[in-house]
Motif scaffolding. Structure first.
Motif, PDB file in Angstrom:
ATOM      1  N   LYS A  55      38.805 -12.253 -14.689  1.00  0.00           N
ATOM      2  CA  LYS A  55      38.152 -10.975 -14.930  1.00  0.00           C
ATOM      3  C   LYS A  55      38.630 -10.348 -16.231  1.00  0.00           C
ATOM      4  N   HIS A  56      39.947 -10.241 -16.393  1.00  0.00           N
ATOM      5  CA  HIS A  56      40.483  -9.580 -17.577  1.00  0.00           C
ATOM      6  C   HIS A  56      40.326 -10.439 -18.829  1.00  0.00           C
ATOM      7  N   SER A  57      40.361 -11.744 -18.686  1.00  0.00           N
ATOM      8  CA  SER A  57      40.156 -12.621 -19.843  1.00  0.00           C
ATOM      9  C   SER A  57      38.747 -12.481 -20.388  1.00  0.00           C
ATOM     10  N   SER A  58      37.754 -12.453 -19.504  1.00  0.00           N
ATOM     11  CA  SER A  58      36.369 -12.299 -19.943  1.00  0.00           C
ATOM     12  C   SER A  58      36.145 -10.917 -20.554  1.00  0.00           C
ATOM     13  N   TYR A  59      36.819  -9.909 -19.996  1.00  0.00           N
ATOM     14  CA  TYR A  59      36.700  -8.553 -20.541  1.00  0.00           C
ATOM     15  C   TYR A  59      37.350  -8.465 -21.921  1.00  0.00           C
ATOM     16  N   LEU A  60      38.452  -9.179 -22.122  1.00  0.00           N
ATOM     17  CA  LEU A  60      39.108  -9.209 -23.424  1.00  0.00           C
ATOM     18  C   LEU A  60      38.216  -9.880 -24.463  1.00  0.00           C
ATOM     19  N   VAL A  61      37.562 -10.963 -24.083  1.00  0.00           N
ATOM     20  CA  VAL A  61      36.646 -11.641 -25.006  1.00  0.00           C
ATOM     21  C   VAL A  61      35.556 -10.668 -25.456  1.00  0.00           C
ATOM     22  N   TYR A  62      34.994  -9.940 -24.513  1.00  0.00           N
ATOM     23  CA  TYR A  62      33.931  -8.981 -24.840  1.00  0.00           C
ATOM     24  C   TYR A  62      34.451  -7.881 -25.767  1.00  0.00           C
ATOM     25  N   ASN A  63      35.523  -7.227 -25.369  1.00  0.00           N
ATOM     26  CA  ASN A  63      36.021  -6.083 -26.136  1.00  0.00           C
ATOM     27  C   ASN A  63      36.492  -6.477 -27.528  1.00  0.00           C
ATOM     28  N   ALA A  64      37.308  -7.513 -27.608  1.00  0.00           N
ATOM     29  CA  ALA A  64      37.871  -7.915 -28.899  1.00  0.00           C
ATOM     30  C   ALA A  64      36.790  -8.392 -29.860  1.00  0.00           C
ATOM     31  N   THR A  65      35.837  -9.152 -29.345  1.00  0.00           N
ATOM     32  CA  THR A  65      34.778  -9.677 -30.211  1.00  0.00           C
ATOM     33  C   THR A  65      33.888  -8.557 -30.731  1.00  0.00           C
ATOM     34  N   LEU A  66      33.468  -7.664 -29.842  1.00  0.00           N
ATOM     35  CA  LEU A  66      32.587  -6.578 -30.262  1.00  0.00           C
ATOM     36  C   LEU A  66      33.311  -5.592 -31.175  1.00  0.00           C
ATOM     37  N   TYR A  67      34.609  -5.435 -31.000  1.00  0.00           N
ATOM     38  CA  TYR A  67      35.361  -4.476 -31.816  1.00  0.00           C
ATOM     39  C   TYR A  67      35.699  -5.034 -33.203  1.00  0.00           C
ATOM     40  N   PHE A  68      35.999  -6.336 -33.283  1.00  0.00           N
ATOM     41  CA  PHE A  68      36.483  -6.903 -34.546  1.00  0.00           C
ATOM     42  C   PHE A  68      35.421  -7.673 -35.326  1.00  0.00           C
ATOM     43  N   SER A  69      34.387  -8.188 -34.675  1.00  0.00           N
ATOM     44  CA  SER A  69      33.414  -9.047 -35.353  1.00  0.00           C
ATOM     45  C   SER A  69      32.278  -8.223 -35.973  1.00  0.00           C
ATOM     46  N   SER A  70      32.175  -8.267 -37.285  1.00  0.00           N
ATOM     47  CA  SER A  70      31.093  -7.550 -37.970  1.00  0.00           C
ATOM     48  C   SER A  70      29.736  -8.181 -37.666  1.00  0.00           C
ATOM     49  N   ALA A  71      29.704  -9.511 -37.452  1.00  0.00           N
ATOM     50  CA  ALA A  71      28.449 -10.182 -37.147  1.00  0.00           C
ATOM     51  C   ALA A  71      27.896  -9.722 -35.799  1.00  0.00           C
ATOM     52  N   VAL A  72      28.770  -9.602 -34.810  1.00  0.00           N
ATOM     53  CA  VAL A  72      28.337  -9.147 -33.492  1.00  0.00           C
ATOM     54  C   VAL A  72      27.965  -7.668 -33.539  1.00  0.00           C
ATOM     55  N   GLN A  73      28.688  -6.886 -34.317  1.00  0.00           N
ATOM     56  CA  GLN A  73      28.351  -5.473 -34.461  1.00  0.00           C
ATOM     57  C   GLN A  73      26.971  -5.299 -35.085  1.00  0.00           C
ATOM     58  N   LYS A  74      26.634  -6.161 -36.036  1.00  0.00           N
ATOM     59  CA  LYS A  74      25.301  -6.108 -36.645  1.00  0.00           C
ATOM     60  C   LYS A  74      24.225  -6.424 -35.614  1.00  0.00           C
ATOM     61  N   GLN A  75      24.471  -7.432 -34.777  1.00  0.00           N
ATOM     62  CA  GLN A  75      23.503  -7.764 -33.730  1.00  0.00           C
ATOM     63  C   GLN A  75      23.356  -6.606 -32.739  1.00  0.00           C
ATOM     64  N   TYR A  76      24.461  -5.935 -32.453  1.00  0.00           N
ATOM     65  CA  TYR A  76      24.408  -4.792 -31.536  1.00  0.00           C
ATOM     66  C   TYR A  76      23.534  -3.684 -32.117  1.00  0.00           C
ATOM     67  N   ARG A  77      23.730  -3.374 -33.402  1.00  0.00           N
ATOM     68  CA  ARG A  77      22.952  -2.299 -34.028  1.00  0.00           C
ATOM     69  C   ARG A  77      21.500  -2.699 -34.228  1.00  0.00           C
ATOM     70  N   ASP A  78      21.257  -3.979 -34.484  1.00  0.00           N
ATOM     71  CA  ASP A  78      19.872  -4.445 -34.580  1.00  0.00           C
ATOM     72  C   ASP A  78      19.149  -4.268 -33.251  1.00  0.00           C
ATOM     73  N   ASN A  79      19.914  -4.378 -32.162  1.00  0.00           N
ATOM     74  CA  ASN A  79      19.324  -4.299 -30.828  1.00  0.00           C
ATOM     75  C   ASN A  79      19.188  -2.860 -30.341  1.00  0.00           C
ATOM     76  N   TYR A  80      20.184  -2.010 -30.652  1.00  0.00           N
ATOM     77  CA  TYR A  80      20.205  -0.651 -30.100  1.00  0.00           C
ATOM     78  C   TYR A  80      20.016   0.457 -31.134  1.00  0.00           C
ATOM     79  N   GLY A  81      19.982   0.113 -32.407  1.00  0.00           N
ATOM     80  CA  GLY A  81      19.788   1.133 -33.440  1.00  0.00           C
ATOM     81  C   GLY A  81      20.950   1.158 -34.415  1.00  0.00           C
TER      82      GLY A  81
END
Length: 281
Positions: A55-81
């Protein structure tokens, strides 16, 4: 890049986030300390710890990737604004890393301390294996077109499922025994406080940005707190309302009693084959 409109809301957001981090993080230590003092993990539900690590390992993957990865952040903003803020705060990453570390330490204690006849069940092994196999398959599905945000939502789903599953054994055991003896209500109160603070943090961001994307754009964090708070309320009802006559006396409490209470609980657990779930988030 979105920014805060209100300094007070930003400050309150940070305060609530780190308050949740402290509450959730502290709740890991009583079990680790108890195991160390007793040099035993008898009474600790191994399935709970095993599921909790996934549970916590999967949550760490989500949080760390979304917080540190500019590529994933771009996909997030493309999807939600493009004006939306990333719904992961530094305290989310810190909590996840801390939770993985403390859960791994607990697993190490299980490996080296006295554990009696207890072992991880085949059902727990099957559930964890299925979760990581699902994550691996989804990784190769996402790889060709770099659908990393979708993959992170899969990890979010895994950690929510693990959160639901890990609490069930303790709730059922309390019902079967008509008692909450052996389950720390202090940890539940800390977990409940952290869950409420987590919702407050998300609310501050939504109010500042005049948008509720922070909630449905991070459905894993929302469901994590929802499930945890729901089970916390259930445990509090069991402890204070349903089974008050079965509460531990001070003489039997392992926390107030020190080693004497631990020895009494060990003897009780040897007579009662149903193990208790670990005392953390």
């Amino acid at each position: 890049m979105a920014s805060w409109n209100s300094v007070p809301l930003h400050v309150l957001y940070e305060v609530l986030g780190w308050f949740a981090f402290v509450c959730w993080s502290i709740s890991f230590y009583p079990q680790v300390i108890l195991n160390y003092r007793r040099k035993s993990v008898v009474g600790l539900n191994f399935d709970f710890v095993f599921l909790n690590l996934t549970k916590h390992s999967s949550y760490l993957v989500y949080n760390a990737t979304l917080y540190f990865s500019s590529a994933v952040q771009k996909q997030y903003r493309d999807n939600y604004g493009h004006n939306e803020m990333i719904p992961v705060a530094p305290n989310d990453v810190a909590f996840s890393a801390h939770a993985v570390l403390l859960t791994a330490i607990t697993l190490l204690q299980i490996a080296i301390y006295e554990r009696g006849s207890q072992k991880v069940s085949k059902i727990a092994i099957l559930i964890v294996s299925a979760a990581w196999l699902t994550a691996a398959i989804c990784f190769f599905v996402a790889l060709p077109k770099h659908h990393w945000l979708w993959l992170l939502f899969i990890f979010n789903g895994i950690q929510v499922c693990m959160t639901v599953i890990k609490y069930i054994p303790q709730a059922v055991m309390n019902f079967m025994r008509k008692s909450t003896e052996g389950w720390s209500i202090g940890n539940i109160l800390l977990d409940f406080s952290g869950g409420l603070a987590n919702y407050g943090q998300m609310l501050m961001q939504s109010i500042d940005q005049h948008s509720w994307v922070n909630f449905y754009g991070n459905i894993g964090k929302l469901l994590l707190s929802l499930v945890s708070v729901a089970f916390d309320i259930l445990f509090m009802c069991q402890h204070y309302l349903l089974y008050p006559a079965k509460k531990r006396s001070k003489a039997e409490s392992p926390v107030e009693d020190g080693h004497g209470g631990d020895e009494k609980r060990d003897r009780h657990l040897e007579q009662d084959p149903s193990p208790s779930v670990a005392q953390n988030v």
